[in-house]
Design a protein around this motif. Structure first.
Motif, short mmCIF file in Angstrom:
data_model
loop_
_atom_site.label_atom_id
_atom_site.label_comp_id
_atom_site.label_asym_id
_atom_site.label_seq_id
_atom_site.Cartn_x
_atom_site.Cartn_y
_atom_site.Cartn_z
N ASP A 71 33.19 89.97 -43.03
CA ASP A 71 33.09 91.16 -42.19
C ASP A 71 31.88 91.15 -41.26
O ASP A 71 31.71 92.05 -40.45
CB ASP A 71 33.02 92.42 -43.06
N ASN A 72 31.02 90.16 -41.41
CA ASN A 72 29.86 90.15 -40.52
C ASN A 72 30.28 89.71 -39.14
O ASN A 72 31.31 89.08 -38.95
CB ASN A 72 28.73 89.29 -41.08
N GLU A 73 29.49 90.02 -38.18
CA GLU A 73 29.86 89.74 -36.79
C GLU A 73 29.03 88.59 -36.22
O GLU A 73 28.51 88.68 -35.11
CB GLU A 73 29.69 91.00 -35.94
N PHE A 74 28.92 87.49 -36.97
CA PHE A 74 28.20 86.35 -36.42
C PHE A 74 29.04 85.73 -35.31
O PHE A 74 30.26 85.79 -35.34
CB PHE A 74 27.85 85.34 -37.51
N HIS A 75 28.36 85.16 -34.34
CA HIS A 75 29.05 84.52 -33.23
C HIS A 75 28.08 83.66 -32.45
O HIS A 75 26.87 83.79 -32.59
CB HIS A 75 29.68 85.58 -32.30
N LEU A 76 28.62 82.81 -31.63
CA LEU A 76 27.84 82.07 -30.64
C LEU A 76 27.88 82.88 -29.35
O LEU A 76 28.81 83.66 -29.14
CB LEU A 76 28.49 80.72 -30.34
N ALA A 77 26.93 82.64 -28.48
CA ALA A 77 26.96 83.25 -27.15
C ALA A 77 26.65 82.16 -26.14
O ALA A 77 25.74 81.36 -26.34
CB ALA A 77 25.94 84.38 -27.04
N LEU A 78 27.45 82.12 -25.09
CA LEU A 78 27.21 81.20 -23.99
C LEU A 78 27.15 81.99 -22.70
O LEU A 78 27.93 82.92 -22.49
CB LEU A 78 28.33 80.16 -23.88
N SER A 79 26.21 81.60 -21.85
CA SER A 79 26.14 82.21 -20.53
C SER A 79 26.90 81.32 -19.54
O SER A 79 27.02 80.12 -19.75
CB SER A 79 24.69 82.40 -20.09
N VAL A 80 27.39 81.95 -18.48
CA VAL A 80 28.16 81.20 -17.49
C VAL A 80 27.77 81.67 -16.09
O VAL A 80 27.53 82.85 -15.87
CB VAL A 80 29.69 81.37 -17.74
N ASP A 81 27.69 80.71 -15.16
CA ASP A 81 27.27 81.04 -13.80
C ASP A 81 28.35 81.73 -12.98
O ASP A 81 28.05 82.47 -12.06
CB ASP A 81 26.76 79.78 -13.07
N ASP A 82 29.63 81.52 -13.29
CA ASP A 82 30.72 82.19 -12.58
C ASP A 82 31.54 82.98 -13.60
O ASP A 82 32.56 82.52 -14.11
CB ASP A 82 31.59 81.17 -11.84
N PHE A 83 31.05 84.17 -13.90
CA PHE A 83 31.64 85.02 -14.93
C PHE A 83 33.10 85.35 -14.63
O PHE A 83 33.95 85.30 -15.51
CB PHE A 83 30.80 86.30 -15.06
N GLY A 84 33.40 85.65 -13.37
CA GLY A 84 34.77 85.99 -12.97
C GLY A 84 35.74 84.85 -13.20
O GLY A 84 36.84 85.05 -13.72
N ALA A 85 35.34 83.64 -12.82
CA ALA A 85 36.20 82.47 -13.01
C ALA A 85 36.39 82.18 -14.50
O ALA A 85 37.48 81.82 -14.94
CB ALA A 85 35.61 81.25 -12.30
N ALA A 86 35.32 82.34 -15.28
CA ALA A 86 35.42 82.12 -16.73
C ALA A 86 36.39 83.13 -17.35
O ALA A 86 37.25 82.76 -18.14
CB ALA A 86 34.04 82.23 -17.38
N HIS A 87 36.24 84.38 -16.96
CA HIS A 87 37.11 85.42 -17.49
C HIS A 87 38.57 85.12 -17.14
O HIS A 87 39.46 85.24 -17.98
CB HIS A 87 36.69 86.80 -16.95
N HIS A 88 38.82 84.70 -15.92
CA HIS A 88 40.17 84.36 -15.49
C HIS A 88 40.73 83.21 -16.34
O HIS A 88 41.88 83.27 -16.80
CB HIS A 88 40.19 83.99 -14.00
N ARG A 89 39.94 82.16 -16.53
CA ARG A 89 40.38 81.02 -17.35
C ARG A 89 40.74 81.47 -18.76
O ARG A 89 41.78 81.12 -19.29
CB ARG A 89 39.31 79.94 -17.43
#
Length: 123
Positions: A71-89
């Motif tokens: 139930d814990n919310e562990f996760h990785l986080a990555l930053s991206v230079d083109d957020f819109g393109a990443a979201h679309h992909r």
């Protein structure tokens, strides 16, 4: 004495499926592999090609059920230079599992249910 991040580990049920997902979704590439002599496990290290931090994927031959992620919310986080393109992909891949537009972030889920947070480089 100084500690530095080296890697995070996710155990995976289907190594090839996970390698394909992390390459397609995040561009992470295999940089090192360890195979047990008896075939009982394989460890693969993935890199983003620009930071020293790696994601370690571990496959265990005798593991025959989904991993209990708790139930814990562990996760990785990555930053991206083109957020819109990443979201679309990720939308096209169908792997977005949670969005928080107010914070300007979203999460994708890998084939084993691990969450990866996607954040814009400029937050």
């Amino acid at each position: 004495m100084q500690f530095r991040f080296a890697h995070n580990n996710f155990n995976v049920r289907d190594l090839e499926r996970s390698l394909k997902f992390y390459d397609e979704a995040l561009g992470l590439k295999e940089v090192r592999r360890i195979n047990a002599k008896d075939g009982s496990f394989t460890i693969v290290y993935l890199s983003d090609g620009s930071t020293p931090h790696q994601l370690e994927l571990t496959w265990l031959r005798d593991w025959d059920k989904p991993y209990n992620l708790g139930d814990n919310e562990f996760h990785l986080a990555l930053s991206v230079d083109d957020f819109g393109a990443a979201h679309h992909r990720h939308q096209q891949m169908g792997c977005i599992c949670f969005e928080n537009p107010a914070m300007g972030i979203y999460f994708i889920s890998d084939p084993d249910g691990y969450w990866v947070e996607i954040i814009p480089s400029k937050m």
